[in-house]
Write a protein that holds these residues in place. Structure first.
Motif, PDB file in Angstrom:
ATOM      1  N   UNK A  17       0.826  -1.204   0.000  1.00 32.66           N
ATOM      2  CA  UNK A  17       0.000   0.000   0.000  1.00 32.66           C
ATOM      3  C   UNK A  17       0.862   1.257   0.000  1.00 32.66           C
ATOM      4  N   UNK A  18       2.074   1.179   0.554  1.00 30.87           N
ATOM      5  CA  UNK A  18       2.976   2.335   0.518  1.00 30.87           C
ATOM      6  C   UNK A  18       3.404   2.643  -0.910  1.00 30.87           C
ATOM      7  N   UNK A  19       3.597   1.604  -1.723  1.00 30.66           N
ATOM      8  CA  UNK A  19       3.928   1.794  -3.138  1.00 30.66           C
ATOM      9  C   UNK A  19       2.691   2.222  -3.923  1.00 30.66           C
ATOM     10  N   UNK A  20       1.548   1.615  -3.619  1.00 31.59           N
ATOM     11  CA  UNK A  20       0.310   1.985  -4.296  1.00 31.59           C
ATOM     12  C   UNK A  20       0.029   3.476  -4.142  1.00 31.59           C
ATOM     13  N   UNK A  21       0.261   4.022  -2.969  1.00 33.36           N
ATOM     14  CA  UNK A  21       0.024   5.449  -2.753  1.00 33.36           C
ATOM     15  C   UNK A  21       0.883   6.291  -3.692  1.00 33.36           C
ATOM     16  N   UNK A  22       2.150   5.900  -3.859  1.00 36.16           N
ATOM     17  CA  UNK A  22       3.035   6.634  -4.766  1.00 36.16           C
ATOM     18  C   UNK A  22       2.584   6.473  -6.219  1.00 36.16           C
ATOM     19  N   UNK A  23       2.131   5.285  -6.578  1.00 35.01           N
ATOM     20  CA  UNK A  23       1.626   5.057  -7.933  1.00 35.01           C
ATOM     21  C   UNK A  23       0.416   5.941  -8.217  1.00 35.01           C
ATOM     22  N   UNK A  27       0.128   8.704 -11.056  1.00 35.36           N
ATOM     23  CA  UNK A  27      -0.837   8.402 -12.115  1.00 35.36           C
ATOM     24  C   UNK A  27      -2.244   8.424 -11.547  1.00 35.36           C
ATOM     25  N   UNK A  28      -2.750   9.594 -11.187  1.00 34.69           N
ATOM     26  CA  UNK A  28      -4.018   9.676 -10.452  1.00 34.69           C
ATOM     27  C   UNK A  28      -5.247   9.279 -11.262  1.00 34.69           C
ATOM     28  N   UNK A  29      -5.105   9.123 -12.582  1.00 31.28           N
ATOM     29  CA  UNK A  29      -6.256   8.757 -13.404  1.00 31.28           C
ATOM     30  C   UNK A  29      -6.318   7.251 -13.699  1.00 31.28           C
ATOM     31  N   UNK A  30      -5.313   6.511 -13.300  1.00 31.17           N
ATOM     32  CA  UNK A  30      -5.293   5.072 -13.554  1.00 31.17           C
ATOM     33  C   UNK A  30      -6.193   4.326 -12.571  1.00 31.17           C
ATOM     34  N   UNK A  31      -6.739   3.208 -13.042  1.00 30.38           N
ATOM     35  CA  UNK A  31      -7.420   2.260 -12.172  1.00 30.38           C
ATOM     36  C   UNK A  31      -6.397   1.211 -11.710  1.00 30.38           C
ATOM     37  N   UNK A  32      -6.541   0.756 -10.461  1.00 33.53           N
ATOM     38  CA  UNK A  32      -5.606  -0.212  -9.903  1.00 33.53           C
ATOM     39  C   UNK A  32      -6.355  -1.400  -9.297  1.00 33.53           C
ATOM     40  N   UNK A  33      -5.747  -2.572  -9.450  1.00 39.00           N
ATOM     41  CA  UNK A  33      -6.150  -3.761  -8.714  1.00 39.00           C
ATOM     42  C   UNK A  33      -4.999  -4.111  -7.779  1.00 39.00           C
ATOM     43  N   UNK A 231      -9.580  10.929 -17.983  1.00 36.44           N
ATOM     44  CA  UNK A 231      -9.173  12.114 -17.217  1.00 36.44           C
ATOM     45  C   UNK A 231      -9.900  12.200 -15.882  1.00 36.44           C
ATOM     46  N   UNK A 232     -10.781  11.264 -15.610  1.00 40.51           N
ATOM     47  CA  UNK A 232     -11.458  11.230 -14.318  1.00 40.51           C
ATOM     48  C   UNK A 232     -10.527  10.594 -13.280  1.00 40.51           C
ATOM     49  N   UNK A 233     -10.737  10.874 -11.996  1.00 34.88           N
ATOM     50  CA  UNK A 233      -9.920  10.237 -10.965  1.00 34.88           C
ATOM     51  C   UNK A 233     -10.071   8.716 -11.002  1.00 34.88           C
ATOM     52  N   UNK A 267      -1.977  18.589  -6.821  1.00 31.87           N
ATOM     53  CA  UNK A 267      -3.400  18.927  -6.749  1.00 31.87           C
ATOM     54  C   UNK A 267      -4.267  17.863  -7.401  1.00 31.87           C
ATOM     55  N   UNK A 268      -3.834  17.362  -8.547  1.00 30.62           N
ATOM     56  CA  UNK A 268      -4.677  16.376  -9.229  1.00 30.62           C
ATOM     57  C   UNK A 268      -4.727  15.061  -8.462  1.00 30.62           C
ATOM     58  N   UNK A 269      -3.634  14.719  -7.771  1.00 34.38           N
ATOM     59  CA  UNK A 269      -3.653  13.514  -6.960  1.00 34.38           C
ATOM     60  C   UNK A 269      -4.557  13.689  -5.749  1.00 34.38           C
ATOM     61  N   UNK A 270      -4.600  14.894  -5.200  1.00 37.59           N
ATOM     62  CA  UNK A 270      -5.510  15.160  -4.096  1.00 37.59           C
ATOM     63  C   UNK A 270      -6.944  14.921  -4.555  1.00 37.59           C
ATOM     64  N   UNK A 271      -7.256  15.385  -5.757  1.00 36.92           N
ATOM     65  CA  UNK A 271      -8.604  15.168  -6.273  1.00 36.92           C
ATOM     66  C   UNK A 271      -8.870  13.679  -6.463  1.00 36.92           C
ATOM     67  N   UNK A 272      -7.849  12.934  -6.905  1.00 33.39           N
ATOM     68  CA  UNK A 272      -8.021  11.491  -7.107  1.00 33.39           C
ATOM     69  C   UNK A 272      -8.280  10.768  -5.799  1.00 33.39           C
TER      70      UNK A 272
END
Length: 287
Positions: A17-23, A27-33, A231-233, A267-272
């Motif tokens: 989860x520490x790495x996921x946060x950096x990812x 890349x705040x618009x990516x979906x993650x599993x 472009x959505x979070x 800022x964009x990551x905050x929105x994500x």
């Protein structure tokens, strides 16, 4: 392979989860599993073959769910499995390398400490980066290992008296030898920052590879034209192999900690990350 597909992230447990946060910041618009193999954590004391088999199983499960790339957010799994995974899967596979290079570049005392798991110390990656970066610079690298710290993080005790006692015992030789940089050689260990601060104050500068891995992953996706067109979070679905009820509060707490403990979030990551008023999407997977 669709650029709109999610990115897979795998760890033996919640440490990734520490790495996921950096990812997500990169890349705040990516979906993650995110797949946490909590049924088999910790990996550090397991045999080499067992680590490779469990890692292969997890990446196969993510591949079956249609991910476009996988980040192996586990130092132990990376140490034993990257070559095998890259030979088997056509998608990009990104692994972790202990952050010895930046620690060597930053040390003033000439002594760097590495806090790792038994599995990471057995693997070749750590020895390779010490040989490549520390030895030519004349920097001494001291290693500390613990079997207890990962289970403590997994059970929500990252900042507890027991954790502080373990850290006090395993890191005393490094502090006594003058180490001023501490490489966190396990993705669980960034969650120990409060305990480390409580025990050692400013003795160590903590160094981990999360941000560098996130930048590298973004570059890999860009080279392969796999960055999301959206472009959505983006969001995260969490997959857990073990006890879902036990994992859920730990994942929720550590995920929130990752969001709120950073002052330099773009800022964009905050929105994500914002709007997390609904429960996290946490699902069971194979056991």
């Amino acid at each position: 392979m669709s650029s709109a597909a999610p990115v897979g992230v795998f760890d033996s447990g919640v440490g990734g989860l520490s790495v996921l946060a950096e990812l997500r910041r990169a890349m705040p618009h990516e979906e993650f599993l995110y797949l946490a193999d909590t049924a088999h954590v910790p990996y550090g004391a397991r045999s080499d073959d067992d680590i490779r088999e469990l890692t292969d199983r997890a990446v196969s499960a993510l591949h079956a769910r249609g991910v476009k790339a996988v980040v192996v957010a586990c130092n132990t799994a990376s140490a034993f499995s990257l070559s095998h995974l890259r030979a088997r899967f056509a998608m990009p596979i990104v692994g972790l390398v202990p952050a010895v290079k930046p620690a060597v570049e930053a040390t003033r005392s000439g002594v760097v400490g590495v806090l790792a798991t038994p599995g990471t110390l057995r693997g070749t990656l750590l020895a390779d980066v010490i040989r490549q970066f520390a030895e030519p610079a004349g920097v001494q690298v001291l290693q500390a290992v613990s079997r207890e710290l990962v289970p403590l993080v997994e059970t929500g005790q990252a900042d507890s008296p027991q954790t502080r006692e373990v850290l006090r015992d395993v890191l005393a030789p490094l502090a006594g030898a003058g180490a001023d940089q501490l490489v966190l050689g396990c993705t669980h260990y960034p969650f120990l920052a409060a305990s480390l601060q409580a025990e050692y104050g400013d003795r160590f500068v903590l160094v981990d590879s999360g941000a560098a891995v996130a930048r590298h992953t973004r570059n890999v996706l860009a080279r392969n034209m796999l960055l999301t067109p959206h472009t959505r979070p983006g969001g995260v679905t969490y997959l857990v192999t073990g006890d879902l009820e036990a994992a859920q509060p730990v994942i929720t707490t550590l995920s929130a900690q990752n969001v709120h403990n950073r002052e330099d979030t773009p800022a964009e990551a905050v929105r994500a990350f914002s709007g997390r008023t609904t429960p996290l999407r946490i699902e069971p997977i194979y056991t």
